[in-house]
Design a protein around this motif. Structure first.
Motif, mmCIF file in Angstrom:
data_model
loop_
_atom_site.group_PDB
_atom_site.id
_atom_site.type_symbol
_atom_site.label_atom_id
_atom_site.label_comp_id
_atom_site.label_asym_id
_atom_site.label_seq_id
_atom_site.Cartn_x
_atom_site.Cartn_y
_atom_site.Cartn_z
ATOM 1 N N ARG A 57 0.854 -1.175 0.000
ATOM 2 C CA ARG A 57 0.000 0.000 0.000
ATOM 3 C C ARG A 57 0.898 1.234 0.000
ATOM 4 N NH1 ARG A 57 -3.656 -1.602 5.268
ATOM 5 N NH2 ARG A 57 -4.807 -3.377 4.401
ATOM 6 N N ASP A 58 0.377 2.330 -0.499
ATOM 7 C CA ASP A 58 1.157 3.560 -0.504
ATOM 8 C C ASP A 58 1.497 4.027 0.904
ATOM 9 O OD1 ASP A 58 1.119 3.597 -3.247
ATOM 10 O OD2 ASP A 58 -0.443 5.138 -3.422
ATOM 11 N N THR A 59 0.721 3.577 1.884
ATOM 12 C CA THR A 59 0.947 3.994 3.277
ATOM 13 C C THR A 59 1.885 3.067 4.033
ATOM 14 O OG1 THR A 59 -1.077 2.799 3.881
ATOM 15 C CG2 THR A 59 -1.266 5.175 3.489
ATOM 16 N N ASP A 60 2.355 2.001 3.378
ATOM 17 C CA ASP A 60 3.242 1.047 4.044
ATOM 18 C C ASP A 60 4.622 1.644 4.314
ATOM 19 O OD1 ASP A 60 1.319 -0.916 4.035
ATOM 20 O OD2 ASP A 60 2.147 -2.010 2.320
ATOM 21 N N ILE A 61 5.262 1.098 5.341
ATOM 22 C CA ILE A 61 6.636 1.461 5.670
ATOM 23 C C ILE A 61 7.446 0.168 5.753
ATOM 24 C CG2 ILE A 61 8.176 2.528 7.369
ATOM 25 C CD1 ILE A 61 5.722 4.175 8.311
ATOM 26 N N ILE A 62 8.504 0.099 4.975
ATOM 27 C CA ILE A 62 9.370 -1.084 4.971
ATOM 28 C C ILE A 62 10.733 -0.690 5.532
ATOM 29 C CG2 ILE A 62 10.409 -2.914 3.587
ATOM 30 C CD1 ILE A 62 7.380 -2.993 3.515
ATOM 31 N N LEU A 63 11.160 -1.356 6.585
ATOM 32 C CA LEU A 63 12.469 -1.107 7.192
ATOM 33 C C LEU A 63 13.418 -2.207 6.731
ATOM 34 C CD1 LEU A 63 11.314 -0.263 10.834
ATOM 35 C CD2 LEU A 63 11.448 1.241 8.830
ATOM 36 N N ALA A 64 14.447 -1.838 5.999
ATOM 37 C CA ALA A 64 15.383 -2.819 5.442
ATOM 38 C C ALA A 64 16.750 -2.667 6.087
ATOM 39 C CB ALA A 64 15.491 -2.644 3.928
ATOM 40 N N THR A 65 17.337 -3.787 6.435
ATOM 41 C CA THR A 65 18.668 -3.797 7.053
ATOM 42 C C THR A 65 19.365 -5.105 6.726
ATOM 43 O OG1 THR A 65 17.796 -4.813 9.080
ATOM 44 C CG2 THR A 65 17.981 -2.407 9.069
ATOM 45 N N ALA A 66 20.680 -5.094 6.813
ATOM 46 C CA ALA A 66 21.421 -6.344 6.896
ATOM 47 C C ALA A 66 21.376 -6.781 8.360
ATOM 48 C CB ALA A 66 22.867 -6.137 6.451
ATOM 49 N N PRO A 67 21.452 -8.068 8.641
ATOM 50 C CA PRO A 67 21.450 -8.502 10.041
ATOM 51 C C PRO A 67 22.547 -7.817 10.845
ATOM 52 C CG PRO A 67 21.160 -10.385 8.587
ATOM 53 C CD PRO A 67 21.479 -9.212 7.704
ATOM 54 N N LYS A 68 22.226 -7.469 12.084
ATOM 55 C CA LYS A 68 23.149 -6.863 13.039
ATOM 56 C C LYS A 68 23.587 -5.460 12.641
ATOM 57 C CE LYS A 68 23.207 -8.760 15.941
ATOM 58 N NZ LYS A 68 21.984 -8.782 16.821
ATOM 59 N N SER A 69 22.665 -4.728 12.014
ATOM 60 C CA SER A 69 22.952 -3.351 11.599
ATOM 61 C C SER A 69 22.155 -2.319 12.391
ATOM 62 C CB SER A 69 22.640 -3.180 10.102
ATOM 63 O OG SER A 69 23.482 -3.963 9.309
ATOM 64 N N GLY A 70 21.529 -2.730 13.477
ATOM 65 C CA GLY A 70 20.715 -1.818 14.258
ATOM 66 C C GLY A 70 19.233 -1.983 14.002
ATOM 67 N N THR A 71 18.834 -3.172 13.565
ATOM 68 C CA THR A 71 17.434 -3.433 13.211
ATOM 69 C C THR A 71 16.485 -3.191 14.380
ATOM 70 O OG1 THR A 71 18.229 -5.136 11.680
ATOM 71 C CG2 THR A 71 15.878 -5.119 12.173
ATOM 72 N N THR A 72 16.832 -3.713 15.547
ATOM 73 C CA THR A 72 15.961 -3.581 16.720
ATOM 74 C C THR A 72 15.753 -2.117 17.072
ATOM 75 O OG1 THR A 72 16.876 -5.676 17.544
ATOM 76 C CG2 THR A 72 15.609 -4.351 19.096
ATOM 77 N N TRP A 73 16.816 -1.344 17.038
ATOM 78 C CA TRP A 73 16.756 0.086 17.350
ATOM 79 C C TRP A 73 15.895 0.828 16.332
ATOM 80 C CZ3 TRP A 73 21.467 3.922 17.120
ATOM 81 C CH2 TRP A 73 21.145 5.089 17.834
ATOM 82 N N LEU A 74 16.121 0.541 15.052
ATOM 83 C CA LEU A 74 15.354 1.211 14.000
ATOM 84 C C LEU A 74 13.870 0.922 14.143
ATOM 85 C CD1 LEU A 74 15.376 2.918 11.401
ATOM 86 C CD2 LEU A 74 15.625 0.773 10.114
ATOM 87 N N LYS A 75 13.519 -0.312 14.439
ATOM 88 C CA LYS A 75 12.106 -0.660 14.605
ATOM 89 C C LYS A 75 11.467 0.163 15.722
ATOM 90 C CE LYS A 75 12.134 -5.469 12.972
ATOM 91 N NZ LYS A 75 11.729 -6.850 13.272
ATOM 92 N N SER A 76 12.146 0.268 16.840
ATOM 93 C CA SER A 76 11.588 1.012 17.975
ATOM 94 C C SER A 76 11.439 2.491 17.637
ATOM 95 C CB SER A 76 12.460 0.822 19.220
ATOM 96 O OG SER A 76 13.747 1.410 19.060
ATOM 97 N N LEU A 77 12.439 3.070 16.979
ATOM 98 C CA LEU A 77 12.393 4.486 16.633
ATOM 99 C C LEU A 77 11.244 4.795 15.674
ATOM 100 C CD1 LEU A 77 16.204 5.178 16.064
ATOM 101 C CD2 LEU A 77 14.815 5.993 17.983
ATOM 102 N N VAL A 78 11.122 3.993 14.615
ATOM 103 C CA VAL A 78 10.080 4.259 13.615
ATOM 104 C C VAL A 78 8.694 4.024 14.205
ATOM 105 C CG1 VAL A 78 9.124 3.501 11.403
ATOM 106 C CG2 VAL A 78 11.588 3.824 11.653
#
Length: 329
Positions: free
Chosen positions: A61-82
């Motif tokens: 959907r146009d309203t979707d947000i996709i967070l892309a990372t390589a493993p161990k690049s700060g994925t957990t932190w990015l998820k919480s922030l967004v």
């Protein structure tokens, strides 16, 4: 080289995928796990089958947000922030009932690879906007609907030396719970990492792909660096909010909302929450939430890697990124 049958106990759901799997180059990865090379990227078998189902069936959907990372690049932190930024009206950051206080960030922003591992064609239509998902797949593996829609992609990269060190610590914490796991020395693991033989790797190839796409489509893809988040989280949160169409108002800035989000999602705060000290999630195995919170420091590689290791990995990455304008240090 070990055969697939010797090391891969995963049973694909379709004969078609089984045949594909048998045709792919196969190696043991940087943490000695069985991985397969598909279109230049290494995958665990279950992750590849899920990624292909995601690519085939997901309707963006146009309203979707996709967070892309390589493993161990700060994925957990990015998820919480967004999550905190996009839901700040629904869940004020200072609310004692904020979901991030009782749910691990991976619980509020699920991995698409896990969704499509459990159900190859799930019904996601009832999820209210904005739907926020995360993925480790390269840009070329994203569904056509993601690439052609106006959904927002945020990519977070990190210095490969810190990625390796974080992966090494993370992998060893997981392997201790698997009696049949095969030990691997840090030297052997590092050699495989330098060759890009690691889950969803090489990480520099993935970062370069998203970097180029972010230049082509800056209105849809925001490219972030972990090091910049650590250096100036407030300015990076402003970039994130603006990119997602929900910029902070002057009133919010004056009231300290940005600082509150940074504090809520900080490593120190999240890692000390009860849910992240004692809770568990199911990934490809049951994983304790606390393993997602290692040091989170920039430059921790200096305490682990030898000078010769540093020189070798730097040379590999510089060669791969030469002339692109992207640096990962």
């Amino acid at each position: 080289m070990d055969s697939v049958q010797d090391v891969e106990c995963y049973v694909p759901e379709s004969n078609e995928f089984q045949e594909l799997l048998q045709s792919l180059p196969f190696e043991r990865g940087a943490m000695c796990n069985p991985i397969h090379l598909y279109k230049g990227i290494w995958y665990r078998a279950h992750s590849l089958e899920a990624a292909m189902a995601f690519q085939r069936h997901f309707q963006a959907r146009d309203t979707d947000i996709i967070l892309a990372t390589a493993p161990k690049s700060g994925t957990t932190w990015l998820k919480s922030l967004v999550f905190a930024v996009t839901h700040r009206s629904q869940y004020p950051v200072t609310d004692q009932n904020h979901p991030l206080l009782t749910t691990n960030p991976h619980g509020v922003v699920p991995f698409l690879e896990l969704i499509y591992r459990n159900n190859k064609n799930p019904d996601l239509t009832s999820t209210p906007p904005p739907r926020i998902y995360s993925t480790h797949v390269p840009y070329t593996m994203l569904p056509e609907s993601v690439q052609t829609s106006k959904c927002q992609i945020i990519y977070l990269c990190r210095n490969p030396k810190d990625i390796f060190v974080s992966m090494w610590h993370f992998g060893n914490m997981l392997l201790k719970d698997i009696p049949s796991s095969q030990p691997i020395t840090i030297e052997e693991s590092f050699e495989r990492f330098c060759k890009g033989i690691t889950m969803f790797g090489p990480c520099w190839e993935q970062a370069l792909e998203y970097w180029k796409k972010s230049i082509e489509k800056p209105e849809e893809i925001l490219f972030l660096k972990y090091e910049d988040l650590k250096a100036n989280i407030n300015s990076q949160l402003k970039r994130i909010a603006k990119h997602l169409g929900c910029p902070f108002s002057s009133e919010e800035e004056n009231e300290g909302v940005i600082e509150d989000i940074a504090n809520l999602c900080s490593f120190k705060h999240l890692s000390n929450l009860e849910v992240n000290k004692t809770g568990k999630l199911f990934f490809f195995q049951v994983v304790e939430n606390n393993v997602f919170f290692s040091k989170g420091e920039v430059g921790d590689w200096i305490n682990i890697l030898t000078p010769s290791m540093v020189e070798k990995l730097d040379q590999v990455v510089e060669h791969k990124l030469n002339g692109s304008g992207l640096t990962l240090n």
